[in-house]
Design a protein around this motif. Structure first.
Motif, mmCIF file in Angstrom:
data_model
loop_
_atom_site.group_PDB
_atom_site.id
_atom_site.type_symbol
_atom_site.label_atom_id
_atom_site.label_comp_id
_atom_site.label_asym_id
_atom_site.label_seq_id
_atom_site.Cartn_x
_atom_site.Cartn_y
_atom_site.Cartn_z
ATOM 1 N N PHE A 55 0.814 -1.214 0.000
ATOM 2 C CA PHE A 55 0.000 0.000 0.000
ATOM 3 C C PHE A 55 0.847 1.264 0.000
ATOM 4 O O PHE A 55 0.340 2.349 0.191
ATOM 5 N N PHE A 112 -6.539 0.433 10.033
ATOM 6 C CA PHE A 112 -5.821 -0.701 9.456
ATOM 7 C C PHE A 112 -4.344 -0.548 9.771
ATOM 8 O O PHE A 112 -3.807 0.551 9.684
ATOM 9 N N TYR A 172 -1.636 2.310 8.925
ATOM 10 C CA TYR A 172 -1.623 2.836 7.562
ATOM 11 C C TYR A 172 -2.253 4.224 7.569
ATOM 12 O O TYR A 172 -3.409 4.392 7.914
ATOM 13 N N ASN A 219 -2.111 -6.391 6.899
ATOM 14 C CA ASN A 219 -3.283 -5.509 6.923
ATOM 15 C C ASN A 219 -4.289 -6.077 7.903
ATOM 16 O O ASN A 219 -5.003 -7.009 7.601
HETATM 17 C C1 LIG Z 1 -6.757 -3.372 4.209
HETATM 18 O O1 LIG Z 1 -7.910 -4.165 4.036
HETATM 19 C C2 LIG Z 1 -9.126 -3.445 3.868
HETATM 20 C C3 LIG Z 1 -10.247 -4.424 3.709
HETATM 21 O O2 LIG Z 1 -10.188 -5.409 4.665
HETATM 22 C C4 LIG Z 1 -9.033 -2.532 2.684
HETATM 23 O O3 LIG Z 1 -10.196 -1.753 2.606
HETATM 24 C C5 LIG Z 1 -7.834 -1.622 2.825
HETATM 25 O O4 LIG Z 1 -7.664 -0.821 1.680
HETATM 26 C C6 LIG Z 1 -6.567 -2.450 3.024
HETATM 27 N N1 LIG Z 1 -5.388 -1.631 3.110
HETATM 28 C C7 LIG Z 1 -5.180 -0.580 3.890
HETATM 29 C C8 LIG Z 1 -3.866 0.061 3.789
HETATM 30 O O5 LIG Z 1 -6.003 -0.146 4.640
#
Ligand SMILES: *[C@@H]1O[C@H](CO)[C@@H](O)[C@H](O)[C@H]1NC(C)=O
Ligand SMILES: *[C@@H]1O[C@H](CO)[C@@H](O)[C@H](O)[C@H]1NC(C)=O
Ligand SMILES: *[C@@H]1O[C@H](CO)[C@@H](O)[C@H](O)[C@H]1NC(C)=O
Ligand SMILES: *[C@@H]1O[C@H](CO)[C@@H](O)[C@H](O)[C@H]1NC(C)=O
Ligand SMILES: *[C@@H]1O[C@H](CO)[C@@H](O)[C@H](O)[C@H]1NC(C)=O
Ligand SMILES: *[C@@H]1O[C@H](CO)[C@@H](O)[C@H](O)[C@H]1NC(C)=O
Ligand SMILES: *[C@@H]1O[C@H](CO)[C@@H](O)[C@H](O)[C@H]1NC(C)=O
Ligand SMILES: *[C@@H]1O[C@H](CO)[C@@H](O)[C@H](O)[C@H]1NC(C)=O
Ligand SMILES: *[C@@H]1O[C@H](CO)[C@@H](O)[C@H](O)[C@H]1NC(C)=O
Length: 886
Positions: A183, A279, A365, A334
């Protein structure tokens, strides 16, 4: 082919650069000693440089009484408490990852009454809110980011209370693919916890043990809500043998050589995760550092309350790491995590040893802001004036707050709507990039020495106001300029423009005079039209101004009337009119009285009812018939507007309507006044520690009952369904969390019998009850804050602790960390129950007594008065102290 060899070359060069740099000691580190004057190398071998290239802010020294000997913490840089942002510009290498750390040691540098609270951002992204709560504690913010250009800016802004400041700024280049995440293009990793379990001291492990200078916090560190609820049977183990399995991402060996072991089958911990819920990336690090016999095993599961699926996986440290003394690092890339994290490692039934834990790292994050649309164009424009102060403000032109000479709209991805550079001594051509700001509405470049032609603004179709007068512009006036569809004002007078005066629409105010080469329009009627148009325009402007003035005054009155009637019907309505400097980000509101109103109410300060070091208190009656006490602050007690504003903000946070009511303030003609409701029967405060003799002070259980009633009064209104006003709900929502704050302060007042703010009572490092109580409670010293007027056998320590801990949660700096009012109410009820049981055990109280006394206290302060809407103060008179028959 060419591309591949280029790539190879790049790789080669960067490898060379890196090896040469890592051979020397870590020049990939930047360590800024903010406010410092000389470069120096600290005891760890880190090279610090002063930030004296910065043109903004002032430096300050921390008093030696804070016992801080590390040079980088003896100085800081602070910035004005205004609406601007102040940025540091750091050079980075694009596509490299960095650890960025900012630290803040307040050290009472400004001798102010209010602890600073402000924001820090990385570029356009809000990074963290820095809320100082202790003068001697170093606050820290850390994040990991992937550089996408050759520089990053770190900015301080949003001075909510006090002055923004910074002690150090540290940039550590990471190696290779460390902390790579899927990410990283859209998110930063904001570090919430990096813990060394089984640590040998409170000191963190960092450089040179960690080559990247990550700070591995000791699990022995004393911090509120940090690694509490430790399971019985938790022991600390360590080894001096080397730990294998070294990779850059892993904790340094020194961290892995210590651990905790749950000898009784489990390891449990609870801690607050700054920045969460959200997250996150969470990693645990295990290494077997005990010598297990052949037939022994260590197998366990992680148990997270909200993640039953996680508990399925079994960790077998030795097997997973392939052998003992080797690191195994299971983790989640995540994972949703709460703010209050409870976690447990539980041994499996067939395991002979309990779980082990060496280290842990959790980051959130943090969504990157896209920044404003015009960021690149604006950076180009600013770079033309890089020698001026305003040209090097840095960061995003709009976010989190705009540059001083720029205005932006409030779109999620904002646009620049105004550029205001009047009278700035600017020379050369008008930057053609300005014409790329397609959202521009106002352009002010008048009173400079611009030369050359007017650029083509035809793409800026929103332009309404153009001021280019009093320059040395030459050339023809672009015909597109006068044809801009939304144009309202076009001022071009006193330039060297030539050619023909373009025709402008009737409703446009324009001035082309003083351009000696500009040929006049032959048509006299038109010229007259311009003049008439201009005069009409001016007249309209005048009328608009007058009308809006009248409206504002009306609005003022209406608001005041609304406020009064609101007070009559329901005291919980928030005051609507708030001075703009004081309202700021709080949901709390304070009313601004005029000096005239105060003079009328107090009959020109006729009746003096008290005095003290802070100033004099006068009695008054407002036009609405409300009795008030006006505290006129001695001139020397507040240094400036901002400090006074901070104090008012603090008061409106602290004084709950159910108790002493803070009504507002007045700041005129250099005088600062605070206005409170006048109390005939004295306030809760006075009864706690004021004029009432000690033997008549209120018992602990009585205080709890007072708290319970107040809580009930605060819980109720927000649950009332029949009040069908949506704005009421919204404002109620907004104030709920600040009510919880106020309530926390009240609880601390009830425990300690101390006033919320005092210059004398809380010692050198604390100026208010919150800091003072927190210091004692964090040190486990609850007796240090209990009202000495309470006899030891009058309370149980258990209920004291319960209330004290809850109170500290209530006064957490961030609203979202505070418990709900009903949660607090429940704890108060629990505490009352504990006290009653204790009393019953002592045979000291009958049920009859407690029931009736609870009743009478509710009569005096709770919902009854709230809904009736008449006098609304706490009057704890003798009737409360005696059981009242009903
Ligand atoms: C982590 O997972 C969720 C769904 O479970 C997603 O919406 C999200 O974008 C993911 N990544 C981050 C960095 O939040
Ligand atoms: C801080 O201390 C240094 C050395 O003692 C002194 O030179 C400097 O003027 C002080 N700075 C301020 C802002 O007081
Ligand atoms: C500094 O040290 C002295 C003496 O040890 C101590 O009394 C004082 O409380 C310390 N000050 C702070 C702010 O920790
Ligand atoms: C960085 O990575 C390279 C290649 O993986 C490695 O040789 C070097 O030791 C690492 N540097 C540090 C400081 O860990
Ligand atoms: C260990 O657990 C057992 C059973 O759960 C319990 O009885 C015992 O008190 C615990 N020992 C310690 C030191 O907590
Ligand atoms: C920041 O520094 C970089 C490189 O040192 C420079 O190119 C850039 O213009 C600077 N940015 C600002 C806003 O000063
Ligand atoms: C413009 O120049 C004059 C004279 O040099 C100076 O006094 C003034 O402060 C300057 N104004 C700005 C905004 O730089
Ligand atoms: C136009 O500008 C000139 C010079 O500044 C001024 O004297 C004149 O009053 C202005 N005319 C109008 C209509 O505003
Ligand atoms: C300023 O900070 C406060 C909290 O301290 C926050 O509620 C508010 O949203 C911030 N304002 C901006 C513009 O970021």
């Amino acid at each position: 082919m060419v591309r591949i060899s280029l790539l190879l070359l790049c790789l080669l060069v960067s490898t060379l650069l890196f090896t040469s740099s890592s051979a020397q000691q870590a020049p990939a580190f930047v360590s800024l000693d903010c406010g410092g004057t000389e470069p120096f190398t600290d005891e760890l071998g880190l090279k610090w440089s002063p930030d004296n290239h910065l043109i903004y802010g002032e430096t300050a020294n921390i008093s030696t009484s804070f016992n801080e000997t590390r040079t980088q913490y003896t100085t800081l840089r602070h910035f004005p408490a205004d609406s601007r942002k102040y940025c540091y510009n750091l050079s980075v290498i694009s596509r490299n990852r960095y650890l960025l750390r900012a630290t803040f040691l307040y050290g009472d540098f400004d001798h102010n009454n209010v602890y600073p609270k402000f924001d820090i951002s990385l570029g356009a992204t809000h990074w963290a809110n820095i809320a100082i709560s202790e003068a001697s504690t170093i606050e820290m913010a850390e994040l990991v980011f992937l550089a996408t250009s050759s520089s990053v800016s770190v900015c301080l802004s949003n001075a909510t209370t006090g002055q923004p400041f910074i002690s150090t700024l540290e940039l550590r280049q990471l190696n290779g693919s460390m902390y790579t995440t899927d990410f990283e293009d859209r998110f930063y990793l904001s570090v919430a916890a990096r813990i060394n379990f089984g640590a040998e001291s409170e000191d963190p492990v960092r450089y040179p043990d960690d080559p990247f200078d990550r700070i591995w916090q000791s699990d022995l560190l004393k911090k509120a809500n940090y690694l509490v609820d430790v399971a019985a049977g938790t022991v600390r183990v360590s080894t001096t043998l080397p730990i294998e399995g070294y990779a850059d991402d892993l904790p340094p060996q020194k961290v892995m050589q210590t651990a905790v072991v749950g000898t009784n089958g489990s390891l449990t911990y609870r801690m607050n995760l700054e920045g969460f819920p959200g997250f996150g990336r969470a990693y645990t690090y295990f290494a077997e550092i005990e010598d297990l016999a052949e037939d022994e095993s260590r197998k366990f599961r992680l148990v997270l309350p909200d993640h039953p699926e996680i508990s399925k996986a079994i960790v077998n440290v030795k097997e997973n790491a392939q052998r003992a003394y080797r690191t195994y690092e299971p983790g989640f890339n995540n994972l949703t995590l709460p703010f209050v994290l409870n976690f447990r490692f539980a041994k499996t039934a067939d395991s002979s040893r309990g779980p082990i834990l060496n280290a842990m790292e959790i980051s959130k994050y943090l969504k990157k802001s896209d920044g404003s649309i015009d960021a690149t164009v604006m950076a180009n424009i600013a770079s033309l004036y890089s020698s001026t102060e305003w040209g090097q403000e840095g960061g995003d032109p709009c976010l989190p707050s705009p540059w001083s000479w720029v205005e932006c709209n409030s779109d999620p991805q904002p646009r620049v709507v105004a550029v205001k550079l009047s009278n700035m001594n600017l020379t050369g051509n008008i930057p053609s990039d300005l014409a790329k700001l397609t959202g521009l509405v106002e352009l002010w470049l008048d009173g400079n020495s611009f030369t050359g032609p007017i650029p083509d603004f035809s793409r800026c179709i929103n332009l309404e106001i153009i001021h280019l007068e009093n320059n040395q512009l030459t050339g023809k006036i672009p015909s597109s300029l006068a044809k801009l569809p939304n144009l309202k004002e076009l001022y071009l007078q006193n330039n060297l423009l030539s050619g023909k005066i373009p025709s402008v629409a009737e409703n446009v105010i324009s001035n082309f005079s003083g351009n000696i080469y500009l040929s006049k329009r032959g048509d006299k009627g038109k010229k007259l039209g311009v003049i008439i148009g201009a005069s009409i325009g001016a007249a309209v402007l005048l009328i608009v101004t007058i009308v809006s003035c009248i409206c504002m005054c009306r609005g003022k009155k209406n608001n005041k009337m609304r406020k009064t009637s609101a007070e009559l019907t329901n005291r919980t309505l928030p005051v609507q009119r708030v001075s703009s400097t004081l309202s700021e980000a709080h949901g709390d509101a304070a009313h601004c009285f005029t000096l005239y109103e105060i003079e009328e109410a107090t009959k020109k300060f006729e009746k003096r009812i008290g005095s003290g070091g802070f100033g004099i208190v006068y009695y008054g009656i407002t036009k609405e018939g409300k009795e008030i006490a006006v505290k006129v602050l001695a001139n020397n007690s507040y240094q400036g507007k901002r400090e006074f504003a901070n104090e008012v903000t603090l008061l409106s946070r602290i004084h709950h309507r159910n108790l002493v009511q803070f009504l507002g303030y007045c700041q005129e003609e250099g005088r600062n006044m605070l206005v409170y409701e006048f109390m005939h029967n004295g306030t809760l405060k006075e009864h706690l520690y004021g004029v009432v003799p000690r033997d008549r002070r209120i018992s602990w259980i009585k205080r709890l009952e007072i708290a319970e009633d107040a809580a009930r009064g605060m819980v109720k209104p927000s649950q009332k369904q029949d009040r069908n006003l949506s704005w009421y709900y919204i404002s109620q929502q907004l104030t709920e969390k600040s009510d919880v704050y106020s309530f926390g302060v009240i609880l601390l007042e009830l425990i300690s019998g101390q006033e919320a703010i005092s210059n004398e009572n809380f010692g050198v490092n604390c100026r208010n009850i919150v800091q003072w109580a927190k210091m004692h409670i964090d040190n486990g010293d609850i007796r240090g804050i209990i009202d000495p007027a309470l006899a030891e056998d009058d309370y149980s320590l258990q209920s004291m602790w319960k209330i004290a801990e809850k109170a500290l949660l209530c006064v957490k700096p961030h609203g979202n960390m505070r418990p709900s009012m009903s949660e607090v109410q429940k704890d108060v009820q629990d505490a009352i129950r504990i006290e009653k049981e204790a009393l019953a055990a002592r045979g000291g109280i009958s049920d009859e007594f407690s029931r009736s006394s609870a009743h009478s206290s509710s009569l005096n302060m709770g919902t009854t008065y709230d809904l009736a809407g008449s006098q609304n103060y706490v009057s704890i008179d003798d009737s409360v102290l005696q059981p009242t028959p009903r």
